[in-house]
Design a protein around this motif. Structure first.
Motif, PDB file in Angstrom:
ATOM      1  N   ARG A  21       0.786  -1.270  -0.066  1.00  0.00           N
ATOM      2  CA  ARG A  21       0.110   0.055   0.029  1.00  0.00           C
ATOM      3  C   ARG A  21       0.972   1.371   0.030  1.00  0.00           C
ATOM      4  O   ARG A  21       0.336   2.278   0.825  1.00  0.00           O
ATOM      5  N   PHE A  22       1.971   1.279  -0.739  1.00  0.00           N
ATOM      6  CA  PHE A  22       2.480   2.558  -0.961  1.00  0.00           C
ATOM      7  C   PHE A  22       1.918   3.286  -1.918  1.00  0.00           C
ATOM      8  O   PHE A  22       1.061   2.964  -2.926  1.00  0.00           O
ATOM      9  N   ARG A  23       2.049   4.690  -1.783  1.00  0.00           N
ATOM     10  CA  ARG A  23       1.557   5.613  -2.824  1.00  0.00           C
ATOM     11  C   ARG A  23       3.016   5.949  -3.586  1.00  0.00           C
ATOM     12  O   ARG A  23       3.654   6.264  -3.433  1.00  0.00           O
ATOM     13  N   ARG A  24       2.591   5.960  -4.935  1.00  0.00           N
ATOM     14  CA  ARG A  24       3.474   6.089  -5.854  1.00  0.00           C
ATOM     15  C   ARG A  24       3.549   7.627  -6.174  1.00  0.00           C
ATOM     16  O   ARG A  24       2.721   8.437  -5.849  1.00  0.00           O
ATOM     17  N   SER A  25       4.802   8.242  -5.963  1.00  0.00           N
ATOM     18  CA  SER A  25       5.146   9.594  -6.254  1.00  0.00           C
ATOM     19  C   SER A  25       5.038   9.887  -7.507  1.00  0.00           C
ATOM     20  O   SER A  25       5.533   9.231  -8.602  1.00  0.00           O
ATOM     21  N   ASP A  26       4.548  11.112  -7.974  1.00  0.00           N
ATOM     22  CA  ASP A  26       4.290  11.566  -9.103  1.00  0.00           C
ATOM     23  C   ASP A  26       5.394  12.500  -9.504  1.00  0.00           C
ATOM     24  O   ASP A  26       5.312  13.423 -10.506  1.00  0.00           O
ATOM     25  N   GLY A  27       6.058  12.780  -8.493  1.00  0.00           N
ATOM     26  CA  GLY A  27       7.294  13.909  -8.848  1.00  0.00           C
ATOM     27  C   GLY A  27       6.949  15.131  -8.002  1.00  0.00           C
ATOM     28  O   GLY A  27       8.131  15.930  -7.794  1.00  0.00           O
ATOM     29  N   ASP A  28       5.807  15.317  -7.872  1.00  0.00           N
ATOM     30  CA  ASP A  28       5.535  16.551  -6.897  1.00  0.00           C
ATOM     31  C   ASP A  28       5.755  16.149  -5.390  1.00  0.00           C
ATOM     32  O   ASP A  28       5.606  15.035  -4.946  1.00  0.00           O
ATOM     33  N   VAL A  29       6.180  17.190  -4.687  1.00  0.00           N
ATOM     34  CA  VAL A  29       6.544  16.967  -3.252  1.00  0.00           C
ATOM     35  C   VAL A  29       5.079  17.046  -2.751  1.00  0.00           C
ATOM     36  O   VAL A  29       4.257  17.760  -2.728  1.00  0.00           O
ATOM     37  N   PRO A  30       4.671  16.037  -1.690  1.00  0.00           N
ATOM     38  CA  PRO A  30       3.455  16.019  -1.180  1.00  0.00           C
ATOM     39  C   PRO A  30       3.275  16.898   0.109  1.00  0.00           C
ATOM     40  O   PRO A  30       4.301  17.243   0.583  1.00  0.00           O
ATOM     41  N   ALA A  63       7.928   6.041  -4.356  1.00  0.00           N
ATOM     42  CA  ALA A  63       6.695   5.824  -3.615  1.00  0.00           C
ATOM     43  C   ALA A  63       6.978   5.965  -1.845  1.00  0.00           C
ATOM     44  O   ALA A  63       8.081   5.791  -1.513  1.00  0.00           O
ATOM     45  N   TYR A  64       5.739   6.224  -1.295  1.00  0.00           N
ATOM     46  CA  TYR A  64       5.803   6.398   0.151  1.00  0.00           C
ATOM     47  C   TYR A  64       4.625   6.073   0.621  1.00  0.00           C
ATOM     48  O   TYR A  64       3.651   5.840   0.233  1.00  0.00           O
ATOM     49  N   ARG A  65       4.718   5.968   2.254  1.00  0.00           N
ATOM     50  CA  ARG A  65       3.479   5.547   2.999  1.00  0.00           C
ATOM     51  C   ARG A  65       3.938   5.625   4.381  1.00  0.00           C
ATOM     52  O   ARG A  65       5.073   6.002   4.715  1.00  0.00           O
ATOM     53  N   ALA A  66       2.681   5.888   5.288  1.00  0.00           N
ATOM     54  CA  ALA A  66       3.113   5.686   6.705  1.00  0.00           C
ATOM     55  C   ALA A  66       3.800   4.539   7.238  1.00  0.00           C
ATOM     56  O   ALA A  66       3.757   3.412   6.715  1.00  0.00           O
ATOM     57  N   PRO A  67       4.702   4.587   7.933  1.00  0.00           N
ATOM     58  CA  PRO A  67       5.394   3.281   8.232  1.00  0.00           C
ATOM     59  C   PRO A  67       4.319   2.530   9.145  1.00  0.00           C
ATOM     60  O   PRO A  67       3.442   2.873   9.769  1.00  0.00           O
ATOM     61  N   GLU A  68       4.761   1.053   9.338  1.00  0.00           N
ATOM     62  CA  GLU A  68       4.126   0.089  10.036  1.00  0.00           C
ATOM     63  C   GLU A  68       3.806   0.738  11.476  1.00  0.00           C
ATOM     64  O   GLU A  68       4.447   1.335  12.025  1.00  0.00           O
ATOM     65  N   LEU A  69       2.470   0.498  11.900  1.00  0.00           N
ATOM     66  CA  LEU A  69       1.982   0.830  13.360  1.00  0.00           C
ATOM     67  C   LEU A  69       2.096   2.238  13.670  1.00  0.00           C
ATOM     68  O   LEU A  69       2.332   2.667  14.791  1.00  0.00           O
ATOM     69  N   ASP A  78      -8.885   4.928  -0.690  1.00  0.00           N
ATOM     70  CA  ASP A  78      -9.302   5.360  -1.888  1.00  0.00           C
ATOM     71  C   ASP A  78      -8.263   5.783  -2.723  1.00  0.00           C
ATOM     72  O   ASP A  78      -7.853   5.308  -3.752  1.00  0.00           O
ATOM     73  N   CYS A  79      -7.348   6.796  -2.289  1.00  0.00           N
ATOM     74  CA  CYS A  79      -6.318   7.285  -3.003  1.00  0.00           C
ATOM     75  C   CYS A  79      -4.930   6.916  -2.616  1.00  0.00           C
ATOM     76  O   CYS A  79      -4.050   7.011  -3.272  1.00  0.00           O
ATOM     77  N   GLY A  80      -4.735   6.519  -1.619  1.00  0.00           N
ATOM     78  CA  GLY A  80      -3.379   5.881  -1.095  1.00  0.00           C
ATOM     79  C   GLY A  80      -2.772   7.078  -0.357  1.00  0.00           C
ATOM     80  O   GLY A  80      -1.468   6.653   0.091  1.00  0.00           O
ATOM     81  N   ASP A  81      -2.825   8.149  -0.280  1.00  0.00           N
ATOM     82  CA  ASP A  81      -2.220   9.225   0.368  1.00  0.00           C
ATOM     83  C   ASP A  81      -2.104   8.985   1.658  1.00  0.00           C
ATOM     84  O   ASP A  81      -3.016   8.552   2.282  1.00  0.00           O
ATOM     85  N   THR A  82      -0.896   9.675   2.168  1.00  0.00           N
ATOM     86  CA  THR A  82      -0.756   9.443   3.700  1.00  0.00           C
ATOM     87  C   THR A  82      -0.871  10.869   4.244  1.00  0.00           C
ATOM     88  O   THR A  82      -0.669  11.975   3.613  1.00  0.00           O
ATOM     89  N   ALA A  83      -1.924  10.810   5.387  1.00  0.00           N
ATOM     90  CA  ALA A  83      -2.396  12.135   5.957  1.00  0.00           C
ATOM     91  C   ALA A  83      -2.146  11.967   7.393  1.00  0.00           C
ATOM     92  O   ALA A  83      -2.117  11.010   8.120  1.00  0.00           O
ATOM     93  N   GLU A  84      -1.839  13.516   8.018  1.00  0.00           N
ATOM     94  CA  GLU A  84      -1.727  13.468   9.527  1.00  0.00           C
ATOM     95  C   GLU A  84      -2.947  13.350  10.276  1.00  0.00           C
ATOM     96  O   GLU A  84      -4.115  13.843   9.704  1.00  0.00           O
ATOM     97  N   ILE A  85      -2.821  12.096  11.011  1.00  0.00           N
ATOM     98  CA  ILE A  85      -4.475  11.819  11.817  1.00  0.00           C
ATOM     99  C   ILE A  85      -5.069  13.206  12.392  1.00  0.00           C
ATOM    100  O   ILE A  85      -6.147  13.568  12.176  1.00  0.00           O
ATOM    101  N   ASP A 100     -10.883  12.107   7.157  1.00  0.00           N
ATOM    102  CA  ASP A 100     -11.207  12.865   6.128  1.00  0.00           C
ATOM    103  C   ASP A 100      -9.913  13.070   5.182  1.00  0.00           C
ATOM    104  O   ASP A 100      -9.150  13.780   5.878  1.00  0.00           O
ATOM    105  N   CYS A 101      -9.806  12.236   4.038  1.00  0.00           N
ATOM    106  CA  CYS A 101      -8.658  12.666   3.219  1.00  0.00           C
ATOM    107  C   CYS A 101      -8.374  14.070   2.838  1.00  0.00           C
ATOM    108  O   CYS A 101      -9.437  14.408   1.819  1.00  0.00           O
ATOM    109  N   PRO A 102      -7.489  14.585   3.092  1.00  0.00           N
ATOM    110  CA  PRO A 102      -7.203  16.087   2.575  1.00  0.00           C
ATOM    111  C   PRO A 102      -6.730  16.200   0.916  1.00  0.00           C
ATOM    112  O   PRO A 102      -7.003  17.055   0.393  1.00  0.00           O
ATOM    113  N   THR A 103      -6.414  14.896   0.530  1.00  0.00           N
ATOM    114  CA  THR A 103      -6.171  14.609  -1.052  1.00  0.00           C
ATOM    115  C   THR A 103      -7.285  14.576  -1.848  1.00  0.00           C
ATOM    116  O   THR A 103      -7.721  15.165  -2.883  1.00  0.00           O
ATOM    117  N   CYS A 104      -8.128  13.509  -1.662  1.00  0.00           N
ATOM    118  CA  CYS A 104      -9.231  13.372  -2.355  1.00  0.00           C
ATOM    119  C   CYS A 104     -10.406  13.500  -1.713  1.00  0.00           C
ATOM    120  O   CYS A 104     -11.613  13.256  -2.336  1.00  0.00           O
TER     121      CYS A 104
END
Length: 113
Positions: A21-30, A63-69, A78-85, A100-104
């Motif tokens: 469940r990594f989110r592929r990076s599109d070259g933009d800084v998230p 690609a990036y994601r939140a670390p385990e646990l 839905d979109c796979g993006d990582t957000a601050e809870i 609420d996902c801030p991306t999608c």
């Protein structure tokens, strides 16, 4: 075919990214890149690094994601993006906590991880 060595195995890179469940990076800084939250990232040379987001070399990340646990970050199903809870959590009318996902904009009444 590109591969990545992780968890004691050699994986096809695309399989590893999708199955973990990594989110592929599109070259933009998230947006999360300005934070101090740790992220698990895959570099262009197929290494996994864990760094605070503001220290990640974003120009080398595929690609990036939140670390385990992670208790501070969540990943949108839905979109796979990582957000601050803390910035994504709110309660609806009946008191149910929703992330609420801030991306999608997807809102999940069960939370997401």
């Amino acid at each position: 075919m590109l591969t990545i060595e992780a968890e004691g195995h050699v994986w096809p890179l695309d399989t590893f990214i999708d199955s973990h469940r990594f989110r592929r990076s599109d070259g933009d800084v998230p947006p999360i890149a300005r934070s101090d939250w740790p992220l698990a990232c895959i570099t262009a040379d197929c290494r996994i690094i864990e760094e605070p987001a503001r220290h990640v070399p974003w120009h080398t990340i595929i690609a990036y994601r939140a670390p385990e646990l992670s208790s501070h970050l969540a990943q949108c199903p839905d979109c796979g993006d990582t957000a601050e809870i803390a910035s994504s959590l709110f309660a609806n009318e009946d008191g149910t906590l929703i992330l609420d996902c801030p991306t999608c904009g997807s809102a999940d009444p069960d939370g997401y991880c």
